[in-house]
Scaffold this active site. Sequence first.
Site, mmCIF file in Angstrom:
data_model
loop_
_atom_site.group_PDB
_atom_site.id
_atom_site.type_symbol
_atom_site.label_atom_id
_atom_site.label_comp_id
_atom_site.label_asym_id
_atom_site.label_seq_id
_atom_site.Cartn_x
_atom_site.Cartn_y
_atom_site.Cartn_z
ATOM 1 N N GLY A 138 0.854 -1.199 0.000
ATOM 2 C CA GLY A 138 0.000 0.000 0.000
ATOM 3 C C GLY A 138 0.882 1.238 0.000
ATOM 4 O O GLY A 138 0.532 2.286 0.527
ATOM 5 N N ARG A 142 -14.668 3.368 11.819
ATOM 6 C CA ARG A 142 -13.648 2.490 11.214
ATOM 7 C C ARG A 142 -14.274 1.161 10.783
ATOM 8 O O ARG A 142 -13.839 0.554 9.810
ATOM 9 C CB ARG A 142 -12.508 2.258 12.213
ATOM 10 C CG ARG A 142 -11.681 3.516 12.523
ATOM 11 C CD ARG A 142 -10.606 3.211 13.527
ATOM 12 N NE ARG A 142 -9.792 4.357 13.920
ATOM 13 C CZ ARG A 142 -10.119 5.222 14.880
ATOM 14 N NH1 ARG A 142 -11.264 5.081 15.539
ATOM 15 N NH2 ARG A 142 -9.320 6.216 15.181
ATOM 16 N N ASN A 193 -11.647 -3.582 3.407
ATOM 17 C CA ASN A 193 -10.278 -3.791 3.899
ATOM 18 C C ASN A 193 -10.013 -5.223 4.373
ATOM 19 O O ASN A 193 -8.875 -5.693 4.313
ATOM 20 C CB ASN A 193 -9.962 -2.781 5.006
ATOM 21 C CG ASN A 193 -9.813 -1.373 4.446
ATOM 22 O OD1 ASN A 193 -9.830 -1.185 3.234
ATOM 23 N ND2 ASN A 193 -9.683 -0.383 5.310
ATOM 24 N N ASP A 200 -1.947 6.348 18.572
ATOM 25 C CA ASP A 200 -2.629 6.705 19.830
ATOM 26 C C ASP A 200 -1.606 7.142 20.880
ATOM 27 O O ASP A 200 -1.846 8.079 21.647
ATOM 28 C CB ASP A 200 -3.456 5.511 20.336
ATOM 29 C CG ASP A 200 -4.486 5.058 19.315
ATOM 30 O OD1 ASP A 200 -5.161 5.935 18.733
ATOM 31 O OD2 ASP A 200 -4.607 3.849 19.076
ATOM 32 N N HIS A 214 -8.011 -0.022 18.819
ATOM 33 C CA HIS A 214 -7.795 1.224 18.073
ATOM 34 C C HIS A 214 -9.117 1.721 17.514
ATOM 35 O O HIS A 214 -9.292 1.855 16.308
ATOM 36 C CB HIS A 214 -6.762 1.003 16.963
ATOM 37 C CG HIS A 214 -6.509 2.246 16.163
ATOM 38 N ND1 HIS A 214 -5.938 3.382 16.697
ATOM 39 C CD2 HIS A 214 -6.794 2.561 14.871
ATOM 40 C CE1 HIS A 214 -5.875 4.322 15.774
ATOM 41 N NE2 HIS A 214 -6.385 3.849 14.654
#
Length: 332
Positions: free
Chosen positions: A49, A128, A135, A191, A218
């Site tokens: 990616g 998300r 994904n 984070d 997350h």
Amino acid sequence: MESVANQRIARVSAHLQPPNSQMEESCVLKRTDCRAKGGAPGFKVAILGAAGGIGQPLAMLMKMNPLVSVLHLYDVVNAPGVTADISHMDTGAVVRGFLGQPQLESALIGMDLVIIPAGVPRKPGMTRDDLFNINAGIVRTLCEGVAKCCPNAIVNLISNPVNSTVPIAAEVFKKAGTYDPKRLLGVTMLDVVRANTFVAEVLGLDPREVDVPVVGGHAGVTILPLLSQAKPPSSFTPEETEYLTKRIQDGGTEVVQAKAGAGSATLSMAYAAVKFADACLRGLRGDAGVVECAFVASEGGIAKGEKGAGGKHSEGDFLHQEIVSIQLKQII
Ligand SMILES: NC(=O)c1ccc[n+]([C@@H]2O[C@H](COP(=O)([O-])OP(=O)(O)OC[C@H]3O[C@@H](n4cnc5c(N)ncnc54)[C@H](O)[C@@H]3O)[C@@H](O)[C@H]2O)c1
Ligand SMILES: O=C(O)C[C@H](O)C(=O)O
């Protein structure tokens, strides 16, 4: 004299014009005739990616990392362009580009560390989890390649939703018989980076002096900043604790809204990913006391933590028994 000058001009123009086979032929000095670059000892790293919003600055920063000797850049679009660009940086790592599924295996063979930021980012109004359908499939395919071509590589998984893509990758590796929970790390370093920054702002400190462990997952309330464990040891008022916890948990959404449809965090993420990848490489090198937070499998579904070479936290330290799967890390 004139022919030497012509040779120099040909060499300079070879750098300025985009390479193609015609140009290779017309150059006095062909690229294939050049002596091999690099050769310095180091690790082999692949970014899957690599042409994306995270991938490009991540590739640039990894090219600057002295622990990296070979950097493979894979994407389904624009990998040659990014590779040509990054390869002109006068740092040690040798860069190679790989485009599309037929080149995935070549990108992965022999890698020590595979960093995966492939996948779609969210837009305002999305969670998300809304990214899961697209994904999950991307991560599955890429991890099948890892299992086949570099089963011992450490995997740093960035693609969201991390809380789900890490278990998907784990299942792929289990099916292939290559699963090692110590080598599959969901990247939650952003984070930590945010927590360090926001805590430093509140306390009036230099962020480089602050280290706040962030455990959990997350996404939203699964992100658990352990303000009580912050370094330097600090006390916070209830209002500060509430403000900091919420700001850290909502950090991703803050960026998504500010970018107004143009994606999510990319630059701070690339910075965080390199900080984390560098820790992995130092761990692989055998450095003692390499300790970072990540989203990893843990036994019994309870938060545990190790403090590197220095000793152990007890589970009770964290008082977050509701955490499903967590956390720290000794990377080696
Ligand atoms: N873990 C974190 O803290 C964190 C932080 C920020 C973003 N993210 C996530 O990282 C992901 C990437 O974000 P971005 O902003 O770079 O997105 P982007 O759209 O800018 O880039 C994604 C890249 O992935 C590539 N890609 C798509 N399918 C692929 C495949 N099958 N194989 C290889 N490459 C493929 C695309 O071509 C593109 O270049 C998103 O899922 C985002 O939510 C995670
Ligand atoms: O929030 C997002 O969608 C991207 C990333 O997970 C972040 O925390 O910035």
